[in-house]
Design an enzyme around this catalytic site. Structure first.
Site, PDB file in Angstrom:
ATOM      1  N   HIS A 105       0.827  -1.209   0.000  1.00 28.79           N
ATOM      2  CA  HIS A 105       0.000   0.000   0.000  1.00 28.79           C
ATOM      3  C   HIS A 105       0.856   1.252   0.000  1.00 28.79           C
ATOM      4  O   HIS A 105       2.052   1.222   0.315  1.00 28.79           O
ATOM      5  CB  HIS A 105      -0.907   0.018   1.243  1.00 28.79           C
ATOM      6  CG  HIS A 105      -0.140   0.126   2.532  1.00 28.79           C
ATOM      7  ND1 HIS A 105       0.536  -0.939   3.085  1.00 28.79           N
ATOM      8  CD2 HIS A 105       0.086   1.177   3.361  1.00 28.79           C
ATOM      9  CE1 HIS A 105       1.136  -0.555   4.197  1.00 28.79           C
ATOM     10  NE2 HIS A 105       0.886   0.735   4.385  1.00 28.79           N
ATOM     11  N   ASP A 107       0.491   4.953   1.990  1.00 32.56           N
ATOM     12  CA  ASP A 107      -0.242   5.359   3.195  1.00 32.56           C
ATOM     13  C   ASP A 107      -1.431   6.279   2.884  1.00 32.56           C
ATOM     14  O   ASP A 107      -1.285   7.277   2.168  1.00 32.56           O
ATOM     15  CB  ASP A 107       0.699   6.070   4.187  1.00 32.56           C
ATOM     16  CG  ASP A 107       1.642   5.093   4.888  1.00 32.56           C
ATOM     17  OD1 ASP A 107       1.291   3.903   5.012  1.00 32.56           O
ATOM     18  OD2 ASP A 107       2.732   5.535   5.318  1.00 32.56           O
ATOM     19  N   HIS A 261       4.680   0.313   0.125  1.00 32.29           N
ATOM     20  CA  HIS A 261       5.503  -0.457   1.048  1.00 32.29           C
ATOM     21  C   HIS A 261       4.719  -1.625   1.633  1.00 32.29           C
ATOM     22  O   HIS A 261       3.489  -1.685   1.519  1.00 32.29           O
ATOM     23  CB  HIS A 261       6.086   0.435   2.152  1.00 32.29           C
ATOM     24  CG  HIS A 261       5.060   1.216   2.905  1.00 32.29           C
ATOM     25  ND1 HIS A 261       4.492   2.368   2.406  1.00 32.29           N
ATOM     26  CD2 HIS A 261       4.472   1.008   4.109  1.00 32.29           C
ATOM     27  CE1 HIS A 261       3.617   2.842   3.271  1.00 32.29           C
ATOM     28  NE2 HIS A 261       3.570   2.031   4.320  1.00 32.29           N
ATOM     29  N   ARG A 276       4.957   6.224  13.507  1.00 33.84           N
ATOM     30  CA  ARG A 276       4.936   6.937  12.222  1.00 33.84           C
ATOM     31  C   ARG A 276       4.375   8.335  12.384  1.00 33.84           C
ATOM     32  O   ARG A 276       3.369   8.534  13.071  1.00 33.84           O
ATOM     33  CB  ARG A 276       4.054   6.154  11.234  1.00 33.84           C
ATOM     34  CG  ARG A 276       4.058   6.703   9.821  1.00 33.84           C
ATOM     35  CD  ARG A 276       3.108   5.915   8.949  1.00 33.84           C
ATOM     36  NE  ARG A 276       1.755   6.463   9.013  1.00 33.84           N
ATOM     37  CZ  ARG A 276       0.672   5.857   8.505  1.00 33.84           C
ATOM     38  NH1 ARG A 276       0.791   4.680   7.927  1.00 33.84           N
ATOM     39  NH2 ARG A 276      -0.509   6.421   8.589  1.00 33.84           N
TER      40      ARG A 276
HETATM   41 FE   FE2 Z   1       1.988   1.985   5.734  1.00 34.53          FE
END
Ligand code: FE2
Length: 305
Positions: A105, A107, A261, A276
């Site tokens: 995917h 983000d 990723h 994150r």
């Molecule tokens: Fe991600």
């Protein structure tokens, strides 16, 4: 290896980590106090390499990571998942609580102006496993046969956070499925994006796909699934990828407009915690100049109609 020697004689170095994507950065201690010239060099390298790897940044705390993100733009919280307690923008991915992003995917592509960059910091890493793999969606487009480029240029896709979580995973726990439904998809968001996005800074054409895609506009679910596989498989060809073996204290910054990723879920019951912070992005623009549109759920208008 490229090398920029700054006034204080400390060399900022970028060592390519794979042929088409990724560079290991040395000669920098990440913080909110980075000089403007260093931030500019990091930004330039981010556009070139798409993913930057920094080792030994154990000095960073949550607030430092958020302050670091603000050097690259406006930090932005996840649209549905609450921030880690005591932080303003930080998403914690804890393997003990469903934080295993083991499908390809980009983000947050279910919103229109999805993040331009993500900054991920490893807090607890397994003794083995738990690597992350990134793919370059610009070289993926570049290497498509001309006929597929022309097809992709015209396609639009509906992205949603209301995908069938369990069906996309090899194994899920009831807790993970519940968390997805009650937290991640607590508010359903759907956005139509061009499959080919013109990168706002490099002008490169990049493919916008990944696991939030529900279907292609104007195509049936069945046709969408088959065509999705064709294009998505081009993105994740090993030639377009780089794989990172994490150590605690590593920081990775990626251009979320030019990558996908995948967090490899091969570490069983070992514990993995990463945090994150994302940086606000722009509304994507397709090759014909049309911009992505967020829809009310269930009101597909057909961007190509
Ligand atoms: Fe991600």
């Amino acid at each position: 290896m490229s090398e920029i020697v700054r006034e204080n004689k400390v060399a900022l170095r970028f060592q390519p980590a794979a042929g088409r994507i990724g560079a290991i950065v040395t000669g920098v201690r990440l913080s909110a106090d980075l000089s403007a010239d260093v931030v500019e060099e990091l930004n330039k390298a981010l556009l070139k390499y798409k993913v930057l790897f920094f080792r030994d940044q154990n000095h960073l705390q949550d607030a430092d990571q958020e302050a670091l993100a603000s050097l690259f733009g406006e930090p932005v919280a996840h649209p549905t998942v609450p921030n880690k307690e005591g932080t303003s923008y930080t998403l914690e991915l804890d393997s003990n609580h469903g934080g295993r992003a083991d499908s390809w995917h980009t983000d947050v592509t279910f919103v229109d102006a999805y993040p331009k960059a993500s900054i991920l910091r490893a807090v607890i890493v397994p003794e083995s496993g738990g690597d992350t793999v990134w793919a370059n969606t610009a070289t993926a487009y570049d290497n498509l046969p001309e006929q597929l480029k022309q097809l992709a240029d015209q396609l639009w896709a509906l992205h949603t956070n209301d995908y069938d979580y369990a069906a996309r995973r090899a194994s899920t726990t009831p807790e993970e499925v519940k968390r997805h439904r009650e937290v991640f998809a607590s508010r359903i968001i759907e956005t139509e994006h061009p499959v080919v996005r013109v990168h706002p800074e490099t002008g490169e054409r990049t493919l916008v796909l990944g696991h939030f895609v529900k279907k292609f506009i104007g195509l049936s679910v069945d046709d969408s699934a088959q065509l999705f596989s064709v294009l998505q498989n081009h993105i994740t060809k090993l030639e377009n990828t780089v794989r990172w073996r994490w150590s605690a204290g590593d920081v990775v910054i990626w251009d979320n407009r030019a990558t996908q990723h995948y967090a490899v879920n091969d570490y069983g019951n070992q514990h993995r915690v990463v945090r994150r912070v994302t940086v606000a992005g722009e509304v994507p623009v397709g090759v014909d100049g049309r911009r992505s549109v967020t829809r009310s759920p269930g009101s597909e208008h057909g961007a190509s109609a």
